[in-house]
Design an enzyme around this catalytic site. Structure first.
Site, PDB file in Angstrom:
ATOM      1  N   HIS A 188     -30.893   8.604   2.766  1.00 39.98           N
ATOM      2  CA  HIS A 188     -31.481   9.416   3.659  1.00 39.98           C
ATOM      3  C   HIS A 188     -31.982   8.730   4.714  1.00 39.98           C
ATOM      4  O   HIS A 188     -32.495   7.800   5.014  1.00 39.98           O
ATOM      5  CB  HIS A 188     -32.651   9.776   2.794  1.00 39.98           C
ATOM      6  CG  HIS A 188     -32.517  10.877   1.709  1.00 39.98           C
ATOM      7  ND1 HIS A 188     -33.065  10.732   0.698  1.00 39.98           N
ATOM      8  CD2 HIS A 188     -31.355  11.980   1.485  1.00 39.98           C
ATOM      9  CE1 HIS A 188     -32.613  11.738  -0.477  1.00 39.98           C
ATOM     10  NE2 HIS A 188     -31.492  12.374   0.320  1.00 39.98           N
ATOM     11  N   GLU A 191     -35.653   7.392   6.237  1.00 44.69           N
ATOM     12  CA  GLU A 191     -36.371   6.745   5.298  1.00 44.69           C
ATOM     13  C   GLU A 191     -36.040   5.200   5.855  1.00 44.69           C
ATOM     14  O   GLU A 191     -35.497   4.506   5.185  1.00 44.69           O
ATOM     15  CB  GLU A 191     -36.037   6.803   3.510  1.00 44.69           C
ATOM     16  CG  GLU A 191     -36.267   8.287   3.319  1.00 44.69           C
ATOM     17  CD  GLU A 191     -35.819   8.638   2.080  1.00 44.69           C
ATOM     18  OE1 GLU A 191     -35.014   7.792   1.335  1.00 44.69           O
ATOM     19  OE2 GLU A 191     -35.836   9.951   1.835  1.00 44.69           O
ATOM     20  N   ARG A 247     -32.758  14.054   7.444  1.00 41.24           N
ATOM     21  CA  ARG A 247     -32.573  13.314   6.247  1.00 41.24           C
ATOM     22  C   ARG A 247     -31.097  13.356   5.801  1.00 41.24           C
ATOM     23  O   ARG A 247     -30.577  12.458   5.405  1.00 41.24           O
ATOM     24  CB  ARG A 247     -33.335  14.407   5.330  1.00 41.24           C
ATOM     25  CG  ARG A 247     -32.967  14.190   3.888  1.00 41.24           C
ATOM     26  CD  ARG A 247     -33.710  15.126   2.887  1.00 41.24           C
ATOM     27  NE  ARG A 247     -33.430  15.335   1.649  1.00 41.24           N
ATOM     28  CZ  ARG A 247     -33.909  14.719   0.535  1.00 41.24           C
ATOM     29  NH1 ARG A 247     -34.908  13.993   0.587  1.00 41.24           N
ATOM     30  NH2 ARG A 247     -33.346  14.946  -0.535  1.00 41.24           N
ATOM     31  N   HIS A 320     -35.043   4.174  -1.740  1.00 39.94           N
ATOM     32  CA  HIS A 320     -35.393   5.556  -0.843  1.00 39.94           C
ATOM     33  C   HIS A 320     -36.874   5.224  -0.365  1.00 39.94           C
ATOM     34  O   HIS A 320     -37.516   3.937  -0.693  1.00 39.94           O
ATOM     35  CB  HIS A 320     -35.398   6.766  -1.733  1.00 39.94           C
ATOM     36  CG  HIS A 320     -34.125   7.285  -1.987  1.00 39.94           C
ATOM     37  ND1 HIS A 320     -33.677   8.552  -1.599  1.00 39.94           N
ATOM     38  CD2 HIS A 320     -33.292   7.017  -2.810  1.00 39.94           C
ATOM     39  CE1 HIS A 320     -32.479   8.827  -1.975  1.00 39.94           C
ATOM     40  NE2 HIS A 320     -32.167   7.846  -2.706  1.00 39.94           N
ATOM     41  N   GLU A 408     -38.324   4.470  -5.040  1.00 42.56           N
ATOM     42  CA  GLU A 408     -38.810   5.117  -3.542  1.00 42.56           C
ATOM     43  C   GLU A 408     -40.031   4.169  -3.158  1.00 42.56           C
ATOM     44  O   GLU A 408     -40.944   3.860  -3.798  1.00 42.56           O
ATOM     45  CB  GLU A 408     -39.817   6.488  -3.864  1.00 42.56           C
ATOM     46  CG  GLU A 408     -39.169   7.556  -4.791  1.00 42.56           C
ATOM     47  CD  GLU A 408     -38.114   8.288  -3.477  1.00 42.56           C
ATOM     48  OE1 GLU A 408     -38.404   8.137  -2.452  1.00 42.56           O
ATOM     49  OE2 GLU A 408     -37.586   9.323  -4.024  1.00 42.56           O
TER      50      GLU A 408
END
Ligand code: 0X9
Ligand code: ZN
Length: 450
Positions: A188, A191, A247, A320, A408
């Site tokens: 993405h 990020e 993104r 991510h 994440e």
């Protein structure tokens, strides 16, 4: 690129980004009932393209979701939510100024100190880097460590950029095809902490290895580590040049003026199901078919070849941001989402989480699929875990790694994707500890199995 060119480029980034997000806000909405959560899921699937969900909707009542709302939607949405008794806080009251502040800080730092040196011995891991700088870093780290690093060209992006990676194998490695690990960053584009962290912990692990740290010697001598710091390179370049909050990939779509596919909905394992969108304008658009994106195809093709040559992948991680969670499969289904390896996956996630906590006291929650998050079919980790099909003809064939996660990284929403540069170093430090914990787990498991 010269410093002067880069300055001009950065000034235009600040300008374009500000203009685009004028009046946009990020709302933190906290569902307190199942009805609230269902309403949010419905909202995401129906109004895909102008509401940008910055985080996953959680299944757990009380866990918030962050949504970027354009000015034209604000009053209607406010009314709807007040009827539903659904509360929210404004997390970012002016996205355009948050983007300009974030980019101006980076610009100012680059202006004062010049563009970061690309020489490896004074490479600055604690700032964000452009696509070109990341490319140079890959070249340099491989050249500097040619006894243990081997480069590979994963493929080219839609716009023709190289996607590069390298394999780490210790000098004491004895097997032709040792067990392997796959790490990818930057699927993405916005990020930014993901590629920065992957580069940072890689250098730290190499330093550990050079210092004869026994754990890392065992990790490198018994396991091959395949690492791609930045996968969605077109999207990443676009976030530096035009839209900091982009993104998806940058592949055009037929019969639509909207660009790009969500790389993390394009994998060939249960592609196209829940938590994805068939609309090209959506940020969770699954693409025209599984593997429509050359960047994702390149990974799948590379890994299928390694598997066919007899290499067994034990672990797959897609890095991510943000929200600080570790998610295990399955994500494609709302029922029976815990895999047969659930206990082992949770044990490893628990050791990552506690290693992270011990460094700077940050909390990373962990869980499988629906326990922690809402479904997302065609995502990387389901493919990473899914059963391997040796012929690669069955589109559902995965990599067969026992441990597969989406991680994440920071933060929990104060800055979200616009994480300031001063948080890069602590993130690298805590994730370096997590990767050592993973390594310890894998080395012990290999030792006891054989
Ligand atoms: O939506 C995604 O692709 C991931 N979140 S992100 O904010 N980085 O875009 C989460 C993927 C895994 N998600 C679920 N289990 N739902
Ligand atoms: Zn992501």
């Amino acid at each position: 690129m010269t410093t002067r060119c880069l300055l001009v480029l950065l000034i235009s980034v600040v300008y374009f980004a500000s203009a685009k997000y004028e009046g946009y806000q990020v709302w933190r909405i906290t569902p307190t009932s199942n009805g609230h959560s269902e309403w949010l899921v419905d909202l995401q699937s129906k109004s895909g393209y102008d509401l940008d969900f910055w985080t996953d909707i959680s299944r757990i009542p009380g866990h918030p979701v962050d949504i970027m709302v354009p000015p034209r939607r604000q009053s209607h949405l406010r009314q709807l939510m007040s009827h539903l008794d659904l509360n929210f806080d404004v997390m970012m009251d002016d996205v355009s100024s948050s983007v300009s502040n974030h980019m101006s800080a980076i610009l100012k730092r680059r202006e004062e100190k010049g563009a970061p040196s690309t020489a490896l011995n004074d490479f600055n891991y604690y700032v964000y880097h452009t696509y070109d700088e990341i490319q140079q870093w890959v070249t340099d780290i491989v050249a500097e460590n040619s006894d243990i690093l081997t480069p590979f060209l994963l493929g080219h992006s839609y716009e023709g950029r190289e996607i590069n990676g390298f394999k780490i194998r210790g000098t004491g490695s004895t097997e032709e095809n040792p067990p392997a690990v796959w790490f990818e960053g930057g699927i993405h584009a916005r990020e930014w902490i993901s590629p920065a962290t992957v580069m940072g912990f890689t250098q730290k692990l190499i330093d550990d290895y050079r210092a004869n740290d026994q754990l890392v010697v065992d990790m490198f001598d018994n396991i091959d580590w395949y690492i791609v710091p930045s996968l969605n390179v077109d999207g990443y370049a676009f976030t530096w040049e035009e839209d900091r909050l982009w993104r998806k990939t940058r592949t055009p779509n037929e019969r639509s003026s909207c660009i790009g596919t969500d790389g993390n909905r394009n994998w060939p394992y249960e592609w196209g199901g829940v938590g994805t969108s068939p609309w090209a304008c959506s940020d969770i658009y699954h693409g025209s078919n599984a593997l429509s994106e050359v960047e994702i195809w390149a990974v799948v093709n590379f890994l299928r070849e390694k598997k066919a040559q007899g290499q067994d992948f034990k672990l797959f991680i897609d890095w991510h941001s943000y929200t600080q969670i570790i998610i295990a499969p399955w994500s494609y289904t709302e029922t029976n989402y815990r895999t047969d390896d659930y206990d082992a996956q949770m044990a490893m996630a628990a050791s990552m989480s506690s290693a992270i906590f011990d460094v700077h006291g940050m909390t990373y929650r962990y869980g499988a699929g629906n326990d922690i998050s809402y479904p997302a079919a065609g995502s990387s980790k389901d493919w990473g875990y899914g059963d391997f099909d040796p012929l690669g003809e069955d589109t559902d064939g995965g990599l067969g790694a026992r441990y597969a996660y989406t991680v994440e990284l920071r933060d929990t929403g104060d800055y979200g994707f616009l994480l300031p540069e001063d948080q890069i170093q602590p993130t690298i430090e805590e994730i370096h500890a997590a990767v050592r914990a993973i390594g310890n787990h894998l080395v012990n498991e290999l030792g006891s199995s054989g």
